[in-house]
Enzyme design. Structure first.
Site: not given
Lengths: 596, 596
Positions: B436-438, B443
């Site tokens: 999650y969050e990429g 990243q």
């Protein structure tokens, strides 16, 4: 949800090119075993696996086996009918020897078939695996009467078998086993508590035959005082019919991270007068009998690493080919498999799966040669090699499976974390494989201790010499076919393994703790190199077939690319592993307990 | 079950020696911030974390948040009272700026405090984290009226916040967002379905403030047509009291592998007339507003990797110090920590945890310098460095957490697979952090694309120059104190990272797919080297304090051993990672889709 398709082409290729199928089929007594027959068996197994076993896996995971007051256990939903069909169609009996009612096929063939069961459901496959191990132990060590009473039904799957080693205070340390057996007439009364008993209680079979480690009253301390007893759930009458319930019970089953369909029982023996048990083998020789089961089980758990990885790969591949998301960088790929990092993950999974298969099938082939090659001077070194590679197959394949099943989740992105997607199931199931039947640390200690240093490294040296010869030949001969790069890479791996081996052999006597501190990195290094050698041999075979104008060119070219990928992405770790083995022990052992 | 004890000594050491605490405390406006105050804050937070948050984690995992017909969600058992206490004692508001009702402490200090919440319960900590991100977005981009209406209650935790990005057809690809917003007077009517909404519905707070990405009727296609809207669960009256229920509902929550205490909602906006929403920022500029939240969230998810790893380490250490099993090889250790391989696993966990902490705290310190250093020529490069390191903190720490939590299970042997033992919980919770969050892939693409190649490598080059200077100095000056070996090791890592960097910069224009094929290995290499640099700096500080006769010699000596362990066991992977970056792309991109 993806559906399973057995990778028959890959399996047969590995069986032929590194498993030595043709040579095994040419052994005396194997006249009936043709390549066509093997292919037909694999195709039928593939149908049963995909059609029957794969569909019960996710529902079985969701509900799991259930324990009830009254000490009964209900198998996971769907397991009952599939188990019955599994026995009736002969798949349960298949791996056993002909004289026991099995098909008497080479281990190589039954290994490929077992891979399919493990791909489709680790939890389900464990029941047969444990029974098969118990059959081996009984067949090797029990009296004729016991064999006649128990083996036919166990081979057929009408009765199942278990292995009762672990006790709460004695995990991997069998010297600490406390269960007792007291003689009473022609049998013994067994008492004690056993934990982590796979398929220890369930409702799939009429009877469950427990093999139990316990101590006789006059037993010496430690592992030399352990004996093996057969304790059936229901006593067996002289006519073979089932009699009274024995004094043993499943007092609970564990709530586990994975393999929910496989009941992991806490077994209580002798809450009343003692469970009636029959001695298997000689008094105090239980450990030797148990090792018959354990070596079988260790190779099979290595195979679990392969099986669950193959399935996780198929699941992730299906998703990556279907899911459209964002602009891709790889020409011709519209779905997320066109994102370079997703492709990298899938290539990594594919390369490791094929490497595991090569290692597992090679070892199975060596086992067949060790068992039935006509020449004793061939059998002996094959047996040594199998013993050397058993902890590597177990330890290395299961460690690779951690990465492959982890990547299987990662390929799915956020969906991978949702249980209904199914990817997390393979990660959870795979997690047990580096633990049971001896953790990776225990396998590695066996490798560096018993299998390497205590025999002076002769068996590994012979293997290394073979690898070096192959690598050198490929460098020389590969220039024409453009495969000399593979030979070069392999040579680097061989040098790293050779260096680490010399270091351990030189260090063992003076600093055993330092050697054991590097044991797991050494095991990983050994697996990387030996599996890499076998992948290179597969690539060499593919190059030869391509040069000969074979029809399946895409398949064969992929073998070359996959081997090269393994060299660049996996074998490139060898120098780092060698450094850890040779220089890592000082800091590993550098703190006091209080400094942690 | 182990109990949590915040590693205050380690935290303060890292805050001072790599976080730059003293320099931050010397910034103008920080006159009230003394070392004693920071220590006192950490001690109080440690009490709340251990006494309140840690105990609800395992029960919350077992039961999880529960969704009910009628679209309500009950928080996991124990969460309600602890959340209330968390708000009442001011821990919820603490990280916010003073003018918003927070403590206005440096990010470095709130980072150390947040590590504790994350150690004790990732699931619980997510509620505050999401609210904090929403507060940041509103504070930076909303009108004064909206700020006044929403911020005080959100900062206090009376109302919580969410981030609504993902839609079923648009995972990480925000260009594909389809939710709509139609103007109506002073507000908009928002409709659409959002998935994976963390803490999207629950009963801990009076109101939930959803920040939602949607398209205006005249929006251009792609990411340049997305606007951000604030949609409260309950509309807010002019006097600040709660009004009618807005037209939005949680239609289900996900059944996940981990973080069971954190409800992951499917949110349906506008099943009726449309959810009333207020535009945040300018039309079509929603992505920029969202990035305010996302950068905050990415650093925080990196910190989750650290927090859960620290907790898994403490859990495994407690077991290894207590469990007696078999004959140990390490003198003075009776429990399993005396087995070299168990010790190796714990050292590996410890070294990676300290490396993660060094990286996370260093980056937090740079953020503080970028935000409030008096000299603009210092602020600008610090900001660039934070931007460079944000994907590394997120990607590298969460990847390390996979290994650390996995080892945490392995140290427990068979007990690790049993849910009641608690080790598997950390593995399951940690599994989401690389997603999650990429994902790590996203990243890594950000790192090699935006943060490296598109700016010509200036920011990383400046960092590499600093590392090289430090390493060279340590080689020269370290001979006296016997730490020159650390300088040599670091230099090797720097050379590997430098080589990989040159390769990517030279390749990007012509072969972007090849660069992105090596993105994740490059991110791992960057994290290994930068975190290694910081560990070496900690070791250098420890050596200096030892030479000065510091009292805590055992602690300081352990810092030296831990840094050396990291060099031998982690930094030794750098050459392999460099090889993958430079030579691995060809095979990664070598197969057609059909050949998989």
């Amino acid at each position: 949800m993806s559906t399973y398709a057995a990778p028959l082409h890959d399996m047969l290729f590995a069986m032929k090119e590194v498993g030595g199928l043709d040579a095994i089929a040419a052994q005396p007594g194997r006249e009936d075993l043709s390549a066509d027959l093997v292919e037909a068996i694999l195709e039928e197994a593939a149908k049963f696996a995909a059609g029957q076993v794969d569909p019960i896996n996710a529902p079985g995971d969701k509900v799991g086996a259930r324990w009830h007051v009254g000490h009964t256990v209900t198998a996971a939903p769907g397991y009952g009918p599939v188990y019955q069909a599994f026995c009736e169609t002969g798949w349960h009996a298949m791996p056993a020897r002909t004289e026991l009612g099995g098909q008497g096929l080479p281990t190589l063939v039954s290994t490929a078939v077992a891979e399919m069961w493990k791909s489709c459901s680790l939890a389900f496959s464990l029941c047969q695996m444990l029974t098969q191990g118990a059959v081996e132990a009984i067949a090797h060590h029990a009296s004729e009467e016991i064999k006649a009473t128990y083996l036919p039904k166990m081979v057929a799957g009408t009765w199942t078998g278990t292995m009762n080693l672990t006790e709460p205070q004695a995990g991997s340390d069998l010297a600490a086993v406390r269960s007792k057996a007291v003689p009473e007439g022609d049998h013994y009364r067994v008492s004690g508590t056993k934990i982590f008993i796979t398929w220890g209680e369930h409702d799939l079979a009429e009877n469950i035959i427990h093999l139990v480690l316990a101590r006789l009253p006059d037993a010496p301390e430690g592992v030399k005082g352990i004996s093996l007893f057969l304790c059936p759930k229901f006593l067996v009458n002289a006519d073979g019919s089932l009699g009274a319930r024995n004094d043993l019970a499943c007092t609970s089953i564990e709530h586990k991270l994975g393999i929910h369909g496989s009941p992991t029982a806490v077994m209580s023996f002798g809450d009343g007068p003692g469970a009636i048990g029959y001695l298997i083998g000689q008094p105090h020789q239980g450990l030797a009998c148990m090792f018959t089961m354990m070596n079988h089980a260790r190779l099979n758990v290595g195979l679990e690493g392969l099986g669950v990885s193959e399935r996780a790969y198929q699941h992730a591949r299906a998703y990556a080919l279907e899911r459209v998301q964002g602009r891709t960088l790889v020409a011709g790929s519209r779905s997320i498999i066109g994102h370079p990092d997703v492709r990298r993950m899938l290539m990594d999974m594919k390369a490791r799966v094929e490497a595991m298969r090569a290692l597992a099938y090679y070892t199975a082939g060596q086992l067949d040669r060790a068992a039935s090659h006509e020449d004793a001077s061939v059998r002996a070194p094959c047996q040594s090699r199998v013993e050397l590679l058993t902890p590597v197959v177990k330890g290395w394949c299961t460690e690779q499976a951690q990465r492959v099943t982890w990547l299987g989740v990662q390929v799915h992105g956020g969906m991978g974390f949702i249980e209904e997607t199914g990817a997390a199931l393979y990660l959870r199931d795979a997690r047990i494989t580096t633990i049971y039947e001896g953790t990776t640390g225990i396998q590695a200690n066996d490798l560096v201790g018993r299998k390497l240093c205590r025999e002076g490294g002769h068996t590994l040296d012979a293997l290394l010499a073979e690898l070096r010869t192959d690598a050198t030949r490929m460098v020389a001969e590969g220039r024409a076919s453009g495969t000399d790069d593979l030979g070069h890479s392999l040579l680097q791996g061989v040098q790293a393994l050779d260096g680490a081996t010399r270091h351990l052999l030189a260090t063992y006597a003076a600093q055993p703790a330092a050697v054991h501190a590097g044991a797991v990195p050494f095991l990983l290094l050994t697996g990387h190199v030996v599996a890499g050698w076998l992948l290179v041999r597969l690539a060499e075979a593919a190059a030869a077939q391509l040069a000969a104008g074979a029809a399946d060119a895409d398949f064969l070219r992929a073998k070359l690319t996959t081997a090269r990928h393994y060299m660049a992405h996996v074998l490139s770790e060898c120098a780092g592993l060698q450094a850890v083995v040779q220089t890592g022990a000082e800091t590993t052992l550098g703190l006091t307990d209080a400094q942690f």
